[in-house]
Design a protein around this motif. Structure first.
Motif, PDB file in Angstrom:
ATOM      1  N   GLN A 402       0.797  -1.263  -0.076  1.00  0.00           N
ATOM      2  CA  GLN A 402      -0.110   0.074   0.087  1.00  0.00           C
ATOM      3  C   GLN A 402       1.001   1.155  -0.028  1.00  0.00           C
ATOM      4  O   GLN A 402       0.675   2.281  -0.841  1.00  0.00           O
ATOM      5  CB  GLN A 402      -0.906  -0.031   1.095  1.00  0.00           C
ATOM      6  N   GLY A 403       2.049   1.039   0.631  1.00  0.00           N
ATOM      7  CA  GLY A 403       2.975   2.397   0.733  1.00  0.00           C
ATOM      8  C   GLY A 403       3.340   2.745  -0.801  1.00  0.00           C
ATOM      9  O   GLY A 403       3.531   3.998  -1.093  1.00  0.00           O
ATOM     10  N   PHE A 404       3.938   1.720  -1.258  1.00  0.00           N
ATOM     11  CA  PHE A 404       4.557   2.093  -2.760  1.00  0.00           C
ATOM     12  C   PHE A 404       3.307   2.264  -3.635  1.00  0.00           C
ATOM     13  O   PHE A 404       3.444   3.413  -4.484  1.00  0.00           O
ATOM     14  CB  PHE A 404       5.100   0.698  -3.007  1.00  0.00           C
ATOM     15  N   ASN A 405       2.116   1.971  -3.552  1.00  0.00           N
ATOM     16  CA  ASN A 405       1.025   2.331  -4.587  1.00  0.00           C
ATOM     17  C   ASN A 405       0.579   3.872  -4.119  1.00  0.00           C
ATOM     18  O   ASN A 405       0.304   4.524  -5.108  1.00  0.00           O
ATOM     19  CB  ASN A 405      -0.025   1.294  -4.290  1.00  0.00           C
ATOM     20  N   SER A 406       0.700   4.116  -2.782  1.00  0.00           N
ATOM     21  CA  SER A 406       0.447   5.688  -2.488  1.00  0.00           C
ATOM     22  C   SER A 406       1.298   6.432  -3.076  1.00  0.00           C
ATOM     23  O   SER A 406       0.993   7.802  -3.036  1.00  0.00           O
ATOM     24  CB  SER A 406       0.438   5.678  -1.011  1.00  0.00           C
ATOM     25  N   LEU A 407       2.770   6.163  -3.324  1.00  0.00           N
ATOM     26  CA  LEU A 407       3.694   7.129  -3.766  1.00  0.00           C
ATOM     27  C   LEU A 407       2.997   7.593  -5.065  1.00  0.00           C
ATOM     28  O   LEU A 407       3.575   8.807  -5.497  1.00  0.00           O
ATOM     29  CB  LEU A 407       4.938   6.110  -4.061  1.00  0.00           C
ATOM     30  N   VAL A 408       2.488   6.982  -6.094  1.00  0.00           N
ATOM     31  CA  VAL A 408       1.979   7.451  -7.234  1.00  0.00           C
ATOM     32  C   VAL A 408       0.824   8.651  -7.018  1.00  0.00           C
ATOM     33  O   VAL A 408       0.938   9.490  -7.673  1.00  0.00           O
ATOM     34  CB  VAL A 408       1.243   6.426  -8.188  1.00  0.00           C
ATOM     35  N   LYS A 409       0.310   8.229  -5.971  1.00  0.00           N
ATOM     36  CA  LYS A 409      -0.887   9.378  -5.636  1.00  0.00           C
ATOM     37  C   LYS A 409      -0.108  10.583  -5.179  1.00  0.00           C
ATOM     38  O   LYS A 409      -0.504  11.897  -5.460  1.00  0.00           O
ATOM     39  CB  LYS A 409      -1.774   8.885  -4.627  1.00  0.00           C
ATOM     40  N   LYS A 413      -0.051  14.581  -6.611  1.00  0.00           N
ATOM     41  CA  LYS A 413      -0.399  15.990  -5.987  1.00  0.00           C
ATOM     42  C   LYS A 413       0.488  16.776  -5.691  1.00  0.00           C
ATOM     43  O   LYS A 413       0.444  18.079  -5.715  1.00  0.00           O
ATOM     44  CB  LYS A 413      -0.709  15.304  -4.559  1.00  0.00           C
ATOM     45  N   GLU A 414       1.990  16.281  -5.553  1.00  0.00           N
ATOM     46  CA  GLU A 414       3.144  17.337  -5.197  1.00  0.00           C
ATOM     47  C   GLU A 414       4.102  17.482  -6.148  1.00  0.00           C
ATOM     48  O   GLU A 414       4.867  18.477  -5.892  1.00  0.00           O
ATOM     49  CB  GLU A 414       3.691  16.507  -3.804  1.00  0.00           C
ATOM     50  N   LEU A 415       4.061  16.738  -7.334  1.00  0.00           N
ATOM     51  CA  LEU A 415       5.098  16.930  -8.239  1.00  0.00           C
ATOM     52  C   LEU A 415       4.443  17.851  -9.416  1.00  0.00           C
ATOM     53  O   LEU A 415       3.656  17.249 -10.000  1.00  0.00           O
ATOM     54  CB  LEU A 415       5.900  15.504  -8.593  1.00  0.00           C
ATOM     55  N   ALA A 570      15.988  17.043  -6.360  1.00  0.00           N
ATOM     56  CA  ALA A 570      15.479  17.378  -5.107  1.00  0.00           C
ATOM     57  C   ALA A 570      13.907  17.170  -4.827  1.00  0.00           C
ATOM     58  O   ALA A 570      13.493  16.534  -3.675  1.00  0.00           O
ATOM     59  CB  ALA A 570      15.647  18.708  -4.966  1.00  0.00           C
ATOM     60  N   PRO A 571      12.880  17.725  -5.782  1.00  0.00           N
ATOM     61  CA  PRO A 571      11.479  17.480  -5.406  1.00  0.00           C
ATOM     62  C   PRO A 571      11.006  16.051  -5.335  1.00  0.00           C
ATOM     63  O   PRO A 571      10.169  15.794  -4.589  1.00  0.00           O
ATOM     64  CB  PRO A 571      10.615  18.280  -6.425  1.00  0.00           C
ATOM     65  N   VAL A 572      11.518  15.064  -6.046  1.00  0.00           N
ATOM     66  CA  VAL A 572      11.336  13.819  -6.387  1.00  0.00           C
ATOM     67  C   VAL A 572      11.755  13.146  -5.035  1.00  0.00           C
ATOM     68  O   VAL A 572      10.864  12.430  -4.490  1.00  0.00           O
ATOM     69  CB  VAL A 572      11.853  13.036  -7.385  1.00  0.00           C
ATOM     70  N   ARG A 579       6.931   9.858   2.117  1.00  0.00           N
ATOM     71  CA  ARG A 579       6.129   8.697   2.144  1.00  0.00           C
ATOM     72  C   ARG A 579       6.918   7.632   2.880  1.00  0.00           C
ATOM     73  O   ARG A 579       6.337   6.611   3.822  1.00  0.00           O
ATOM     74  CB  ARG A 579       5.919   8.136   0.770  1.00  0.00           C
ATOM     75  N   PHE A 580       8.025   7.748   3.000  1.00  0.00           N
ATOM     76  CA  PHE A 580       9.041   6.739   3.754  1.00  0.00           C
ATOM     77  C   PHE A 580       8.840   7.089   5.315  1.00  0.00           C
ATOM     78  O   PHE A 580       8.550   6.007   5.920  1.00  0.00           O
ATOM     79  CB  PHE A 580      10.667   6.799   3.164  1.00  0.00           C
ATOM     80  N   LYS A 581       8.692   8.470   5.696  1.00  0.00           N
ATOM     81  CA  LYS A 581       8.385   8.540   7.086  1.00  0.00           C
ATOM     82  C   LYS A 581       7.120   8.266   7.663  1.00  0.00           C
ATOM     83  O   LYS A 581       7.040   7.478   8.819  1.00  0.00           O
ATOM     84  CB  LYS A 581       8.785  10.076   7.573  1.00  0.00           C
ATOM     85  N   LYS A 582       6.158   8.426   6.746  1.00  0.00           N
ATOM     86  CA  LYS A 582       4.760   7.944   7.083  1.00  0.00           C
ATOM     87  C   LYS A 582       4.701   6.157   7.265  1.00  0.00           C
ATOM     88  O   LYS A 582       3.987   5.936   8.016  1.00  0.00           O
ATOM     89  CB  LYS A 582       3.801   8.374   5.926  1.00  0.00           C
TER      90      LYS A 582
END
Length: 780
Positions: A402-409, A413-415, A570-572, A579-582
């Motif tokens: 779930q964590g890896f899949n959330s990265l796409v989302k 939103k942020e990139l 940097a932004p990536v 996400r890693f910290k979450k």
């Protein structure tokens, strides 16, 4: 003496065996193609051409493959079956081909009422082979009346004089032939002047009459297959297993389908009742599976709870239910199903906490120390954290899949790159789909480039915020149609349209702008990279010690991606780190240090824990977690043992045995030969680490994903429709338990619907098999 080079003699026996093997492979390929054709999935001529394997009289080895005509016994070369069929069958070379009957399914109503001609018209469609093969259920099916439940063969009939039945009524002289089926062969023969008052619909009833007469004349007909009671019970037992494990893909009502009952009768099995399979037999199977599951849990000293399904799946139908699976992961690497909970929409964290707590106490009662922890796809910050605070020995993790899949989302939103590409693709897709003239030009080139025509798939803007998957589909559509879209801009007709529509100029600029296409390709490439890693996580189901290496691997791959597409890192990296910290848990670092699988050999030959791979904060996390998982009295002892583990490590021979890999026969990847050895080394060999070993064996077996049993979408729809019924929900729970128990026992984490989609999307058909056969034939 001068040295001479000699060439070793060729082993003639070996050469003959290789030739024989190639011949046999080609023969098997042709047999497979013919078998498929007879079932209705191939060319018509395979009903008359049969592959023949010719053997060498001296050696007995296969030496050639021939084709034999089943009509005239002539033998031909097997190099080109299609040409053989054209020359031998179509051109009239075969003396018996013209007498082959025409399938009843190919006779039109008009031909049924027209005078018979001197020549027989043949139907060369693929399915003709199954009907021309003689009397079977396939040919007779088209003869019966519209409401007949069974198919009958009509025996030879005496000529019927229509004047016997019509009296003064005059029948049209054009209706002078009716096709009937002979009893001996089941073939169709035109019978002149045969008329029945009910027309051709009377043939089914007439067949039943003749069949009844035949049975009365010969009451002791040859019996069908007779099975013993044991065989029948065993067959129905297997049938029940298959039905329950399908979990809704096959309905109970299908057991009473006329065709299925005909199949049971054909193989010698009695008719069955759907009520029995939905009642007593279901209860028995459930009790057996439940008893086996509970026995496995009792045999283990501790366990982990995996909970998957809390996140809404957005299946696309109203009132969608989520199936929350609660599975028990055991130290020996196996998993057993515990229970299923149906929830709708967003669930409050407190409810999830109560469900998890009830599941734990339901397994071990008051001895909750047996539950080492929980891994779930949601509620890390609240429900999982609360359970950890209440039970200090627990390690509750968030699902890495779930964590890896959330990265796409997160990226969407942020990139800024994602947002820019998404907005441009919305403009392109909406413009092409909504402008009829542009769409017509686009579809012309789409047909030219891809041999099919379809609209570009565009998601609703509101849905985009909930799920990025439809946006990804739109990006894929535009990327795949890049060539067609670029040709649209160059088309002369488009230049006329662009004068009338101001938006067309912006579309033309994007179509010609290589930067737009490069950015689209970059975004698509990053999504693909993340999804491939997520899919591997779902398939391999890594343990907690592998979390840090997985995220390091992701960082390295993303860094290469930035370099390839010249993207600012940097932004990536900022998005990935967030996400890693979450997702991060101190157990990641502790398991990475304690698992012998990750020991590193130093210059002295020792195998030591990889402390140098941790950050200073992660090193502190290891100390804090270990002291939390042991009693206060043991805390200082555990830390001293950790220092000893850090300096001494593990004896090289044991470390090498734990890290031994072998190639997986299915995937072809190198995998750990004995995954349980990491834990077993701590339990049997590292006995001097008394306190640290307790932590290690309870920690390193923990799963990092909550992925488990996948329920079919059709079954969830059924639950939505009948969830109000207590009886229906009880049966649903039992079927889910049986299906999940069986799949987990086989370690099958796939979904039948996904398998079907993959099968239907496959392009390998008969032509590919034939091509392979013909390619192989060149070497014979």
């Amino acid at each position: 003496m001068a040295a001479t080079n000699t060439t070793p003699p060729i082993d003639s026996t070996s050469a003959e065996e290789l030739t024989a093997k190639a011949v046999h492979k080609r023969y098997e390929g042709l047999v497979m193609v013919r078998t498929k054709a007879i079932k209705g999935k191939g060319a018509w001529y395979w009903a008359h051409l049969e592959p023949l394997l010719v053997h060498n009289n001296d050696t007995g080895l296969p030496k050639a493959v021939k084709l034999r005509c089943s009509l005239c016994e002539a033998v031909f070369s097997a190099s080109n079956p299609s040409r053989t069929a054209s020359e031998h069958l179509k051109r009239g070379t075969c003396p018996n081909f013209t007498s082959v009957p025409k399938p009843i399914s190919s006779i039109s109503p008009s031909s049924m009422g027209s005078p018979p001609s001197s020549s027989v018209q043949h139907n060369h469609r693929k399915r003709s082979s199954s009907s021309s093969g003689g009397g079977g259920g396939g040919g007779g099916g088209g003869v019966g009346g519209g409401g007949s439940s069974a198919s009958y063969h009509v025996p030879p009939l005496a000529m019927v004089d229509p004047s016997r039945f019509c009296g003064e009524l005059a029948y049209s002289p054009t209706v002078s032939a009716t096709t009937v089926v002979t009893a001996s062969t089941g073939s169709l023969l035109p019978q002149q002047h045969l008329m029945l008052s009910g027309g051709k619909e009377d043939l089914g009833a007439l067949a039943m009459l003749e069949d009844s007469v035949k049975k009365l004349k010969s009451p002791k007909t040859s019996p069908g297959p007779t099975l013993s009671k044991t065989q029948i019970d065993s067959a129905f037992d297997f049938l029940a297993d298959w039905l329950y494990e399908s979990c809704g893909s096959v309905s109970f009502s299908s057991l009473e389908h006329p065709k299925f009952r005909a199949f049971l009768n054909q193989v010698g099995l009695p008719a069955i009742s759907r009520r029995e399979f939905a009642g007593p037999r279901l209860d028995t199977k459930f009790e057996e599976a439940k008893a086996e599951s509970e026995a496995r849990i009792r045999d283990a000293m501790f366990f982990q709870i995996a909970s998957d399904g809390w996140r809404p799946k957005h299946h696309g139908f109203l009132g969608a239910e989520n199936l929350v699976n609660l599975t028990v992961n055991l130290p020996n690497g196996t998993s057993v199903f515990r229970r299923a909970v149906f929830v709708s929409g967003n669930v409050p964290p407190k409810y999830a906490e109560e469900v998890l707590s009830d599941t734990i106490t339901g397994i071990c009662g008051n001895a909750v120390q047996q539950c080492v922890g929980v891994v779930a796809d949601k509620f890390k910050a609240k429900a999982l954290k609360n359970l950890e605070n209440q039970n200090h020995w627990m390690v509750n993790l968030s699902c890495q899949y779930q964590g890896f899949n959330s990265l796409v989302k997160d990226f969407s939103k942020e990139l800024p790159l994602f947002q820019k590409v998404t907005e441009n693709c919305f403009k392109v897709a909406n413009f092409v789909n909504s402008n009829s003239q542009v769409r017509s030009i686009f579809q012309k080139y789409q047909l030219q480039e891809h041999r099919h025509v379809e609209l570009l798939r565009v998601p609703a803007r509101d849905y985009e915020k909930l799920n990025f998957e439809p946006v990804h589909t739109m990006l894929e559509d535009i990327l795949n149609a890049a060539r067609a879209l670029q040709l649209v801009v160059l088309d002369e007709s488009y230049k006329i349209v662009s004068v009338e529509d101001p938006i067309s100029s912006e579309f033309a600029e994007m179509g010609r702008d290589m930067r737009f296409w490069n950015e689209l390709k970059a975004v698509h490439s990053l999504i693909k990279l993340i999804k491939e890693m997520a899919h591997e996580i779902e398939t391999e189901r890594p343990l907690v010690g592998q979390c840090l290496p997985l995220w390091n691997e992701l960082r390295a791959k993303v860094k290469d991606w930035c370099s390839k597409f010249q993207i600012d890192e940097a932004p990536v990296e900022k998005v990935i780190e967030k996400r890693f910290k979450k997702n991060y848990h101190p157990a990641w670092a502790a398991a990475f240090i304690l698992d012998p699988l990750y020991l590193i050999r130093d210059t002295s030959g020792k195998y030591l824990p990889p402390f140098k791979c941790l950050t200073p904060d992660q090193e502190k996390d290891v100390d804090k977690l270990i002291t939390r998982l042991v009693s206060r009295e043991e805390a200082h002892i555990a830390l001293m043992e950790l220092m000893k583990w850090r300096t001494d490590g593990l004896e090289p021979v044991y470390a090498q045995a734990v890290q031994l890999k072998e190639r997986d026969p299915i995937s072809g990847k190198m995998k750990i030969a004995n995954p349980q050895s990491s834990r077993l080394v701590w339990e049997t060999y590292l006995t001097e680490f008394k306190s640290l070993a307790k932590v290690a064996v309870r920690l390193i077996f923990l799963h990092a994903t909550s992925c488990g049993f996948k329920c079919n979408l059709s079954f969830l729809r059924w639950v939505c429709a009948h969830g109000h019924s207590r009886t229906g929900m009880d049966r649903a729970q039992k079927m889910i338990f049986i299906a999940a128990h069986s799949k987990l026992e086989r370690r099958d984490f796939s979904n039948d619907e996904d398998k079907d989609a993959e099968l239907l999307a496959s392009t390998n058909g008969e032509d590919d098999v034939l091509n392979e056969v013909f390619v192989d034939s060149s070497s014979v």
